[in-house]
Motif scaffolding. Sequence first.
Motif, short mmCIF file in Angstrom:
data_model
loop_
_atom_site.label_atom_id
_atom_site.label_comp_id
_atom_site.label_asym_id
_atom_site.label_seq_id
_atom_site.Cartn_x
_atom_site.Cartn_y
_atom_site.Cartn_z
N LYS A 245 -13.76 -30.52 -6.41
CA LYS A 245 -12.39 -30.16 -6.40
C LYS A 245 -11.16 -30.97 -5.58
N TYR A 246 -11.91 -31.59 -4.54
CA TYR A 246 -10.95 -32.40 -3.63
C TYR A 246 -11.57 -33.71 -3.57
N SER A 247 -10.43 -34.56 -3.24
CA SER A 247 -11.07 -36.06 -3.04
C SER A 247 -11.63 -36.14 -1.59
N GLU A 248 -12.00 -37.45 -1.10
CA GLU A 248 -12.74 -37.58 -0.09
C GLU A 248 -11.58 -37.50 1.04
N LYS A 249 -10.58 -38.15 0.60
CA LYS A 249 -9.23 -37.97 1.53
C LYS A 249 -8.82 -36.63 1.94
N GLU A 250 -8.74 -35.65 0.89
CA GLU A 250 -8.55 -34.17 0.88
C GLU A 250 -9.65 -33.50 1.82
N ARG A 251 -10.80 -33.87 1.59
CA ARG A 251 -11.75 -33.26 2.42
C ARG A 251 -11.82 -33.61 3.96
N GLN A 252 -11.45 -34.87 4.24
CA GLN A 252 -10.92 -35.20 5.65
C GLN A 252 -9.81 -34.47 6.11
N LEU A 253 -8.98 -34.19 5.33
CA LEU A 253 -7.44 -33.11 5.85
C LEU A 253 -8.32 -31.77 6.32
N PHE A 254 -9.27 -31.20 5.51
CA PHE A 254 -9.62 -30.00 6.02
C PHE A 254 -10.61 -30.17 7.42
N GLY A 255 -11.13 -31.30 7.53
CA GLY A 255 -11.68 -31.43 8.92
C GLY A 255 -10.59 -31.55 10.03
N GLN A 256 -9.59 -32.28 9.71
CA GLN A 256 -8.36 -32.20 10.49
C GLN A 256 -7.66 -30.78 10.83
N LEU A 257 -7.74 -29.73 9.86
CA LEU A 257 -7.24 -28.78 9.92
C LEU A 257 -8.35 -27.99 11.24
N ILE A 258 -9.50 -28.00 10.93
CA ILE A 258 -10.43 -27.35 11.86
C ILE A 258 -10.03 -27.89 13.26
N GLN A 259 -10.06 -29.35 13.47
CA GLN A 259 -9.80 -30.09 14.62
C GLN A 259 -8.67 -29.50 15.31
N GLU A 260 -7.41 -29.37 14.43
CA GLU A 260 -6.18 -28.87 15.12
C GLU A 260 -6.25 -27.38 15.31
N THR A 261 -7.08 -26.56 14.86
CA THR A 261 -7.22 -25.33 15.20
C THR A 261 -7.80 -25.12 16.56
#
Length: 262
Positions: A55-71
Amino acid sequence: MAKNRLPEELKKFGNIFDSLSRRHGTYYIFQDFLDLSINAWSFDYKMDLVAIRKKYSEKERQLFGQLIQETIHILDRMIATDNDFYDVFGTFYEANSLTNKHFAQFFTPLHVCQLMAQLTLDKEAQNFNDPCSGSARFSLASNSVKPGMFHSLIDIDFTCARMSALNLMYHGIHGIVICDNGLIAGKSFRGAFIVNRWLKYQGVPQIEFVDNVNHAYDYIRVKLGLPEPKKVPAQSSGETKSPIQEVADIIVDSKTNQISLF
């Protein structure tokens, strides 16, 4: 989403989130964010990672990682002492409720939860129960007043159950969150999350997914020191309670609807 509805501490989180939601939709990004967040702290959570990768590009999957990190960064800033707590997930969810029909719930304000916990919490309490946990705010407030209790939470909404599990995990609370109907146990069961079972022994937060309804309620039975399930006669009437309903009635009585918080 309307960024001006977000508190200052969630602005960066919102910017990252919007980078994903513009293409895929706010509701669906939030659901995948919750799943990926739980998966990051669980060895057995059942989710379709193959579908996520497609569903998501590699860049978008990295953004999910950033959301977890920002949490984690938000919680690190907002929780300065053992008496502090902060609901990242519920606060963001409510902000979206104002502009998106899929986010249709508002939870008890944080300061009201804290006041209620301060007024009602028994100093001798060893357990905390909530049959309609929402994002687990009352649990967080109660833990800030009396840390170390075992928390048994139920919510019929799977989104709320996941937010609750993550909030317990990030706040170092040991408990279980069951997605089910709090009045009729087992009728709407969609899974459960055992949170931080080994935290005090290993120092590592963890979420364990349980897909068996009997195992989920048996975990509460054992933690609360309840007796073994009553043996049901072979030709018993339909009025006999099931073992899981016996446990659920400790949290909210299915006949009187009386809630037992502690």
